[in-house]
Design a protein around this motif. Structure first.
Motif, mmCIF file in Angstrom:
data_model
loop_
_atom_site.group_PDB
_atom_site.id
_atom_site.type_symbol
_atom_site.label_atom_id
_atom_site.label_comp_id
_atom_site.label_asym_id
_atom_site.label_seq_id
_atom_site.Cartn_x
_atom_site.Cartn_y
_atom_site.Cartn_z
ATOM 1 N N THR A 1 0.808 -1.232 0.000
ATOM 2 C CA THR A 1 0.000 0.000 0.000
ATOM 3 C C THR A 1 0.835 1.273 0.000
ATOM 4 O OG1 THR A 1 -0.181 -0.091 2.427
ATOM 5 C CG2 THR A 1 -1.955 -1.113 1.146
ATOM 6 N N VAL B 1 -0.452 4.974 -0.739
ATOM 7 C CA VAL B 1 -0.507 5.924 0.371
ATOM 8 C C VAL B 1 0.385 7.133 0.111
ATOM 9 C CG1 VAL B 1 0.082 6.279 2.805
ATOM 10 C CG2 VAL B 1 -1.160 4.224 2.094
ATOM 11 N N GLN C 1 -1.031 10.768 -0.936
ATOM 12 C CA GLN C 1 -0.918 11.743 0.145
ATOM 13 C C GLN C 1 0.231 12.735 -0.057
ATOM 14 O OE1 GLN C 1 -3.986 11.047 1.377
ATOM 15 N NE2 GLN C 1 -3.228 11.386 3.435
ATOM 16 N N GLU D 1 -2.536 10.223 7.578
ATOM 17 C CA GLU D 1 -3.899 10.712 7.385
ATOM 18 C C GLU D 1 -3.950 12.240 7.409
ATOM 19 O OE1 GLU D 1 -8.086 10.586 6.953
ATOM 20 O OE2 GLU D 1 -6.698 8.876 6.905
ATOM 21 N N PHE E 1 -8.459 0.857 3.451
ATOM 22 C CA PHE E 1 -8.048 2.258 3.516
ATOM 23 C C PHE E 1 -9.028 3.167 2.779
ATOM 24 C CE2 PHE E 1 -3.381 0.880 4.116
ATOM 25 C CZ PHE E 1 -3.551 0.862 5.488
ATOM 26 N N ILE F 1 -6.708 6.084 6.077
ATOM 27 C CA ILE F 1 -5.425 5.542 6.519
ATOM 28 C C ILE F 1 -5.340 5.513 8.046
ATOM 29 C CG2 ILE F 1 -2.918 5.813 6.402
ATOM 30 C CD1 ILE F 1 -3.374 7.339 3.754
#
Length: 496
Positions: free
Chosen positions: A308, A312, A316, A389, A453, A458
């Protein structure tokens, strides 16, 4: 004529092999001239008595193979999106499966490899499996469909599971229990640091030369390792060494009644059938199952991160595939710190507890560092999840993964060394049992990562994983305090 020594065979001569102590003929204690054993406690043919140089070389080779295999397990992780684009697919779960199917090979490989190593020795299995590992990586490199790539990845995992399965047994053949933690630390470093190298190599190689070159790179590296294995790996399994010695002496003395002190009396067919079921039977033991389950859950978090990270850090922080691969360095650094941290703490704690309790080294003395791992893992998950997050600086979630890896290492090493010490004569089988459980979770849990997710975010996704890890926190305390009593309890005993 070489026969068994007059004195009883010391236990340390045959520690951690898959031979049952009860199978040693009673006549061996009565100077039976037909029983073949190592000539004396210092017999150089006994792997326990090999020189330090020879032992070190053997452990380095096994560790190198053990490192190479996990690199192969994750080298395609950072190239997942490119692989999906090449085969006109948008299924992220299927993309994750390209990586984790390798671990399914780890699940099924030990079931066959463990009994075959018992019948024919560890050296043959190392050489055969590393050769097949080369072949299947070539097949991955030339795969013409996503389906065929998945199949060849699975077969590469089966072949690559060999050093993972019998590596601990090789170390146990050569290293006595009081020195085993350090040697096991070097070996485990390959198991846990290898997966962190794969995404870095694949993340930069795939965009530059195409995803197929990730598998060509594995082919080249494993090809060189095959040459080293063919030239330098020697047999260390006492059962096989004494079997060969017995066969040689039968020819030299024309005495057909000679038999190895470790001969179980089973035919090869019976031995294979018996041994292939042993790892599965061992999982029925509450002790083996509970510790293997905990190890499996924590281990699967590592592969969840690998599968992931590209999503991620890409979504992000706008990382490229190569930069997302570099994000795994946090896991790598944490793994290295964890290995050395466990080796040092385990040695000091076990020595202190042994001295405090009359000089008797008990397997439970290996477990206190596991308590550290039980605490570090959820801390790392909360840290990584919520910092990613909230899009704090990218170094913050990477620092969180350092704690995840440290926790995983402390848990992995403590459970592995403990189970090997408890089931000394079944080291390869108990390792196979825990590997089956661990890799099954490692293969399947990450498949839920993208959906989890997406649905929970997250932060809460990782928090869910952290809460599961917290549920296992009492386990190391229970086995440290009551492990010996549980080991001796009939409820925890399974006949295997």
């Amino acid at each position: 004529m070489e026969t068994s020594p007059p004195e009883k065979v010391p236990d340390t001569a045959f520690t951690d092999t898959d031979i049952e102590k009860d199978s040693v003929p009673e006549s061996a204690e009565f100077k039976d001239p037909n029983v073949v054993d190592f000539d004396k406690p210092t017999d150089p043919e006994n792997p326990m008595n090999w020189s330090s140089t020879k032992k070190t070389m053997a452990i380095v080779i096994v560790t190198a193979m053990t490192t190479l295999s996990p690199i192969g397990s994750t080298i395609s992780a950072a190239a997942t999106l490119e692989i999906l684009r090449h085969f006109d697919s948008t299924d992220e779960t299927l993309g994750a499966f390209v990586t984790t199917v390798f671990l399914l090979g780890y699940t099924f490989g030990p079931i066959v490899i463990a009994p075959l190593s018992e019948m024919y020795g560890r050296a043959y299995l190392y050489k055969i499996c590393i050769s097949f590992f080369v072949v299947f990586n070539v097949a991955c490199a030339v795969a013409d469909s996503l389906g065929s790539l998945i199949v060849f990845r699975f077969l590469a995992g089966v072949a690559g599971s060999c050093p993972i399965t019998i590596g601990t047994g090789s170390i146990a053949d050569m290293v006595p229990p009081e020195k085993r933690a350090g040697a096991m630390g070097a070996y485990v470093l390959g198991v846990v640091f290898g997966p962190s190298i794969g995404p870095i190599a694949g993340g930069y190689l795939a965009p530059a030369t195409g995803w197929r070159w990730t598998f060509w790179l594995m082919t080249i590296a494993s090809g060189l390792m095959t040459v080293v294995a063919m030239l330098f790996i020697e047999e260390s399994y006492p059962y096989v060494l004494l079997k060969r010695k017995t066969e040689r002496l039968r020819k030299e003395t024309s005495n057909p009644n000679l038999r190895s002190v470790l001969d179980t009396g089973r035919t090869p067919r019976d031995l294979f059938a018996f041994s292939i079921l042993r790892p599965l039977k061992m999982l029925l033991s509450p002790m083996v199952f509970s510790l293997s389950l905990y190890q499996a859950v924590v281990y699967s978090y590592l592969y969840l991160c690998f599968t992931t990270f590209e999503r991620v850090f890409g979504s992000q922080y706008g990382f490229s595939s190569g930069e997302a691969g570099l994000a795994t360095l946090g896991l790598g650094v944490g793994s290295v710190i964890g290995v050395f941290g466990y080796a040092i703490s385990s040695k000091r704690i076990s020595e202190r507890l042994t001295k405090k309790n009359g000089g008797d080294l008990k397997p439970e003395y290996r477990l206190p560092p596991m308590i550290i791992g039980a605490i570090l893992t959820p801390i790392g998950l909360f840290w990584y999840g919520w910092s990613a997050e909230t899009k704090t600086h990218w170094i913050v979630p990477i620092l969180g993964t350092v704690f995840i890896a440290m926790g995983m290492i402390f848990t992995f090493m403590a459970t592995t060394v403990y189970l090997v010490d408890v089931y000394t004569v079944h080291a390869a089988s108990v390792t196979a049992a825990s590997t089956i459980c661990r890799c099954l979770f490692g293969a399947l849990l990450p498949l839920a990562g993208p959906s989890m997710f997406q649905a929970m975010g997250i932060g809460w996704g990782n928090s869910l994983l952290a809460f599961i890890a917290i549920a296992f926190v009492p386990l190391p305390f229970v086995f440290y305090l009551y492990g010996q009593r549980l080991r001796e309890s009939k409820l925890f005993h399974v006949d295997f």
